[in-house]
Design a protein around this motif. Structure first.
Motif, mmCIF file in Angstrom:
data_model
loop_
_atom_site.group_PDB
_atom_site.id
_atom_site.type_symbol
_atom_site.label_atom_id
_atom_site.label_comp_id
_atom_site.label_asym_id
_atom_site.label_seq_id
_atom_site.Cartn_x
_atom_site.Cartn_y
_atom_site.Cartn_z
ATOM 1 N N ARG A 468 0.833 -1.211 0.000
ATOM 2 C CA ARG A 468 0.000 0.000 0.000
ATOM 3 C C ARG A 468 0.864 1.256 0.000
ATOM 4 N N ALA A 469 2.028 1.192 0.636
ATOM 5 C CA ALA A 469 2.934 2.343 0.634
ATOM 6 C C ALA A 469 3.419 2.658 -0.776
ATOM 7 N N LEU A 470 3.642 1.627 -1.574
ATOM 8 C CA LEU A 470 4.164 1.842 -2.928
ATOM 9 C C LEU A 470 3.261 2.741 -3.754
ATOM 10 N N ALA A 471 1.962 2.566 -3.615
ATOM 11 C CA ALA A 471 1.018 3.366 -4.410
ATOM 12 C C ALA A 471 1.112 4.848 -4.067
ATOM 13 N N LEU A 472 1.603 5.166 -2.877
ATOM 14 C CA LEU A 472 1.683 6.560 -2.444
ATOM 15 C C LEU A 472 2.965 7.239 -2.904
ATOM 16 N N LEU A 473 4.001 6.449 -3.209
ATOM 17 C CA LEU A 473 5.320 7.029 -3.459
ATOM 18 C C LEU A 473 5.484 7.567 -4.880
ATOM 19 N N ASP A 474 4.847 6.955 -5.864
ATOM 20 C CA ASP A 474 5.064 7.387 -7.248
ATOM 21 C C ASP A 474 4.734 8.862 -7.474
ATOM 22 N N PRO A 475 3.575 9.387 -7.001
ATOM 23 C CA PRO A 475 3.293 10.808 -7.230
ATOM 24 C C PRO A 475 4.285 11.738 -6.526
ATOM 25 N N VAL A 476 4.781 11.329 -5.359
ATOM 26 C CA VAL A 476 5.757 12.155 -4.648
ATOM 27 C C VAL A 476 7.046 12.235 -5.454
ATOM 28 N N ILE A 477 7.517 11.098 -5.939
ATOM 29 C CA ILE A 477 8.761 11.081 -6.707
ATOM 30 C C ILE A 477 8.613 11.881 -7.993
ATOM 31 N N ASP A 478 7.470 11.783 -8.652
ATOM 32 C CA ASP A 478 7.251 12.531 -9.896
ATOM 33 C C ASP A 478 7.371 14.035 -9.689
ATOM 34 N N LEU A 479 6.982 14.533 -8.514
ATOM 35 C CA LEU A 479 7.022 15.979 -8.244
ATOM 36 C C LEU A 479 8.332 16.434 -7.604
ATOM 37 N N HIS A 480 9.264 15.508 -7.343
ATOM 38 C CA HIS A 480 10.480 15.874 -6.611
ATOM 39 C C HIS A 480 11.738 15.361 -7.308
ATOM 40 N N ARG A 481 11.716 15.304 -8.630
ATOM 41 C CA ARG A 481 12.874 14.773 -9.346
ATOM 42 C C ARG A 481 14.075 15.708 -9.294
ATOM 43 N N GLU A 482 13.867 17.002 -9.070
ATOM 44 C CA GLU A 482 14.982 17.948 -8.979
ATOM 45 C C GLU A 482 15.239 18.345 -7.522
ATOM 46 N N ASP A 483 14.811 17.511 -6.609
ATOM 47 C CA ASP A 483 14.838 17.813 -5.181
ATOM 48 C C ASP A 483 16.054 17.170 -4.522
ATOM 49 N N SER A 484 16.560 17.796 -3.444
ATOM 50 C CA SER A 484 17.663 17.192 -2.696
ATOM 51 C C SER A 484 17.239 15.888 -2.034
ATOM 52 N N ARG A 485 15.924 15.666 -1.881
ATOM 53 C CA ARG A 485 15.423 14.421 -1.290
ATOM 54 C C ARG A 485 15.175 13.320 -2.322
ATOM 55 N N TYR A 486 15.463 13.595 -3.568
ATOM 56 C CA TYR A 486 15.121 12.634 -4.627
ATOM 57 C C TYR A 486 15.734 11.265 -4.355
ATOM 58 N N ALA A 487 17.010 11.228 -3.984
ATOM 59 C CA ALA A 487 17.663 9.946 -3.728
ATOM 60 C C ALA A 487 17.012 9.230 -2.551
ATOM 61 N N LEU A 488 16.626 9.983 -1.516
ATOM 62 C CA LEU A 488 15.968 9.368 -0.355
ATOM 63 C C LEU A 488 14.615 8.792 -0.737
ATOM 64 N N LEU A 489 13.902 9.482 -1.617
ATOM 65 C CA LEU A 489 12.600 8.978 -2.061
ATOM 66 C C LEU A 489 12.754 7.710 -2.900
ATOM 67 N N LEU A 490 13.764 7.675 -3.765
ATOM 68 C CA LEU A 490 14.030 6.459 -4.525
ATOM 69 C C LEU A 490 14.386 5.304 -3.593
ATOM 70 N N ASN A 491 15.176 5.615 -2.571
ATOM 71 C CA ASN A 491 15.526 4.591 -1.585
ATOM 72 C C ASN A 491 14.277 4.044 -0.909
ATOM 73 N N ALA A 492 13.348 4.932 -0.553
ATOM 74 C CA ALA A 492 12.111 4.495 0.114
ATOM 75 C C ALA A 492 11.296 3.591 -0.802
ATOM 76 N N ARG A 493 11.206 3.930 -2.099
ATOM 77 C CA ARG A 493 10.423 3.094 -3.009
ATOM 78 C C ARG A 493 11.099 1.739 -3.216
ATOM 79 N N SER A 494 12.421 1.738 -3.338
ATOM 80 C CA SER A 494 13.140 0.481 -3.500
ATOM 81 C C SER A 494 12.977 -0.396 -2.262
ATOM 82 N N TRP A 495 13.068 0.186 -1.083
ATOM 83 C CA TRP A 495 12.911 -0.552 0.176
ATOM 84 C C TRP A 495 11.525 -1.189 0.264
ATOM 85 N N ASN A 496 10.501 -0.424 -0.085
ATOM 86 C CA ASN A 496 9.145 -0.960 -0.001
ATOM 87 C C ASN A 496 8.890 -2.032 -1.054
ATOM 88 N N ARG A 497 9.482 -1.883 -2.238
ATOM 89 C CA ARG A 497 9.358 -2.942 -3.241
ATOM 90 C C ARG A 497 10.033 -4.221 -2.749
#
Length: 623
Positions: A468-497
């Motif tokens: 269920r967490a995975l469904a929430l992460l895609d829109p966040v990552i789409d809006l934060h690709r130029e963000d300093s948190r981008y790598a952390l968000l990718l890490n969160a999606r990979s961890w949940n997968r």
């Protein structure tokens, strides 16, 4: 934050409000001194951010005050949440700040008001869109740097005003009997630079400063620190966190000690200061005077007199933002005077402002007392209930904190922040069913793409619902690709997968990208170890877990995953040893993995080694 091309700035029309500044100090020509107040703004501290209530196109929200931002800023996620249009910025516009630069877009609000002041006469309030999402939007120097500004953040107020005929009158109206410091307000080096600049001295060396309410802590550039004789290789210097601003990169910081800091007649000896790697554009200043400075001082900026008046409120100054890392450091202060006893607050805003400032500085009993008075005066304000809940939780009185959260939810049942906090409390109490119900409600109520969803993601992880967490992460990552948190968000999606054992090739791509962008921190290597374990590439899992442990030897999760990988690859003794060591560090380390089918055999945890007995004939230094 600086800009490369000027941007349109429009001053508000003068308004005489019923709330005026208090009586100014008397002088021979004081009768000629006139004050036109544009706005009296009640301020609440949200952590280390000064926040005011605003209305944008009819929607109530809050924005942070950031005198260090050259212009008003909204992250893209807030623009989407507020339903504002996004347009291209003028060609060639580049915004620089800590962590690099970005090419912005722009948006505007047809109707904008703050407090009792409607700003529609500003011809549509404009905002820069883009950069790293700091969690909210900012009102910048195009508002805070074009008129006189009275910052009294410790008491929860900011006044915007214009003085005339006051050239020989002290504007420090509050300062009877107090030591008043004066700093020269210096001009920017470019047209339309409305930042607030001055000059102080560190270790006797001149340092050009910018007053920045958007900086949670004061920051000295590495270049200026070294010019002032600070050696970052000194054993007393502490390597601290990496910090970021509007850019996509994080910069290393350190906590160093100074011999003296001199500002406006104040002398502070033996003070810590946070130093930051100055690879970014620090060409117009050497240091940011941040929220630690503003909470410890009453600051009034007079544009007409080109002066900055300051008085000391008491308590720590620059050490306030370093004590949690290095402990209290004994400093000496001269020429600072003592804060004058102020009249007690009378309104809910006044109690709330002082209470939130006390909370920000760690005065929990004082914060609770003030916020209780504010709630008695305004019992339906959910922001006050939330602030007091935070104070109760920090005081170790969680049962009182959750009562305030529940009271807020009666008033605002779809507020995602309170639903999230309620879920966290229930999970901590072991009520998984209640926590899941509140988590699902929070997920439904949180704006799509907002960083506010990340605590909800963590709740789903801990509840065994990573899918269920995975469904929430895609829109966040789409809006934060130029963000300093981008790598952390990718890490969160990979961890949940990896937890959900879903789409493992994409999980590996995500974490590989994150590791390239973030220079291989231990937590990301730990994630890749789990991904490789799920992919049954046990050698790769062992290698990544070992690399993570090389950076963080006490990371129980990496030990556990390496143990599982060793067991699966046939190394039973090595696997059992890793799992036992993981459980010795964290007895419940296997719980989250067990929820996702990764169960280790029971292995006896080794008893702690008994301390060796001293050799009666040995040297005491060897004992």
């Amino acid at each position: 934050m600086n800009m490369m091309i000027p941007f349109r700035v429009v001053a508000p029309a003068a308004l005489m409000l019923s709330t005026a500044l208090p009586q100014l100090a008397q002088a021979d020509d004081a009768s000629k001194c006139k004050i036109a107040v544009y706005a009296h703004l009640p301020v609440e501290m949200e952590g280390s951010r000064a926040s005011i209530a605003v209305k944008i196109n009819g929607k109530d929200t809050r924005l942070w005050l950031d005198s260090g931002a050259f212009f008003n800023v909204l992250p893209k996620s807030r623009v989407v949440e507020l339903g504002l249009p996004i347009e291209p910025a003028p060609a060639g516009l580049i915004v620089n700040g800590i962590g690099g630069s970005f090419v912005p877009e722009v948006t505007h609000a047809h109707d904008f008001s703050m407090g009792s002041v409607n700003m529609h006469n500003m011809h549509n309030m404009q905002f820069i869109v883009g950069g790293s999402d700091m969690g909210n939007g900012f009102l910048g120097a195009n508002l805070l740097g074009i008129v006189d500004t009275d910052f009294d953040l410790a008491k929860g107020t900011i006044n915007l005003f214009k003085d005339s005929g006051c050239s020989h009158v002290s504007l420090a109206y509050w300062s009877a009997g107090m030591a008043v410091g004066e700093l020269r307000l210096r001009a920017g080096e470019r047209p339309n630079d409305y930042h607030l600049y001055s000059e102080i001295a560190i270790n006797g060396h001149p340092v050009r400063v910018m007053l920045d309410t958007g900086a949670p802590t004061s920051l000295l550039s590495r270049r200026a620190a070294e010019s002032a004789g600070i050696d970052l290789h000194d054993p007393k210097v502490v390597a601290s966190v990496k910090m970021s601003g509007v850019g996509s990169q994080a910069r290393q910081s350190w906590i160093a000690r100074t011999k003296t800091i001199s500002l406006g007649g104040e002398e502070i000896a033996n003070s810590p200061i946070r130093v930051i790697d100055s690879r970014d554009d620090w060409s117009t200043y050497d240091m940011l005077l941040g929220m630690d400075f503003f909470l410890s001082h009453h600051v009034l900026v007079s544009q007409t007199q080109r002066k900055i008046y300051i008085t000391y409120n008491g308590g720590p100054i620059f050490s306030a933002s370093t004590e949690h890392e290095i402990g209290k450091l004994e400093t000496r202060a001269d020429g600072m005077g003592e804060a004058k006893a102020e009249p007690e607050p009378k309104t809910a805003d006044q109690f709330a402002g002082r209470g939130s400032a006390r909370l920000s500085r760690g005065d929990l009993p004082g914060a609770i007392a003030d916020l209780t008075e504010a709630i008695n005066l305004a019992p339906t304000r959910t922001d006050l209930l939330g602030e007091r809940a935070t104070a109760w939780f920090r005081s170790g009185k969680a049962d009182l904190g959750i009562k305030d959260i529940d009271a807020a939810l009666v008033i605002a049942p779809n507020d995602h922040r309170f639903l999230t906090r309620r879920a966290q409390f229930l999970l901590g109490k072991g009520d998984k069913a209640g926590a899941l119900s509140s988590t699902e409600a929070a997920a439904a109520a949180t704006p799509n793409g907002s960083l506010d969803i990340m605590p909800v993601v963590i709740l789903y992880e801990r509840l065994g619902k990573a899918d269920r967490a995975l469904a929430l992460l895609d829109p966040v990552i789409d809006l934060h690709r130029e963000d300093s948190r981008y790598a952390l968000l990718l890490n969160a999606r990979s961890w949940n997968r990896a937890l959900a054992n879903a789409d493992l090739d994409r999980a590996l791509r995500d974490i590989d990208t994150a590791l390239r962008k973030a220079d291989g921190p231990a937590a990301m290597l730990d994630t890749r170890a789990l991904v490789q374990l799920r992919r049954k590439d046990y050698a790769a899992a062992i290698a990544d877990a070992s690399a993570a442990l090389g950076k963080a030897p006490k990371m129980a999760g990496s030990l556990f995953v390496r143990g599982l990988a060793r067991l699966a690859s046939g190394d039973t003794p090595g696997g059992e040893a890793d799992i036992a060591a993981a459980r010795a560090l964290s007895p419940k380390v296997g719980q989250i993995y067990a929820d996702y089918g990764l169960i280790a055999p029971k292995v006896e945890t080794p008893a702690p080694a008994r301390p060796s007995q001293p050799d009666p004939g040995g040297d005491d230094d060897d004992q």
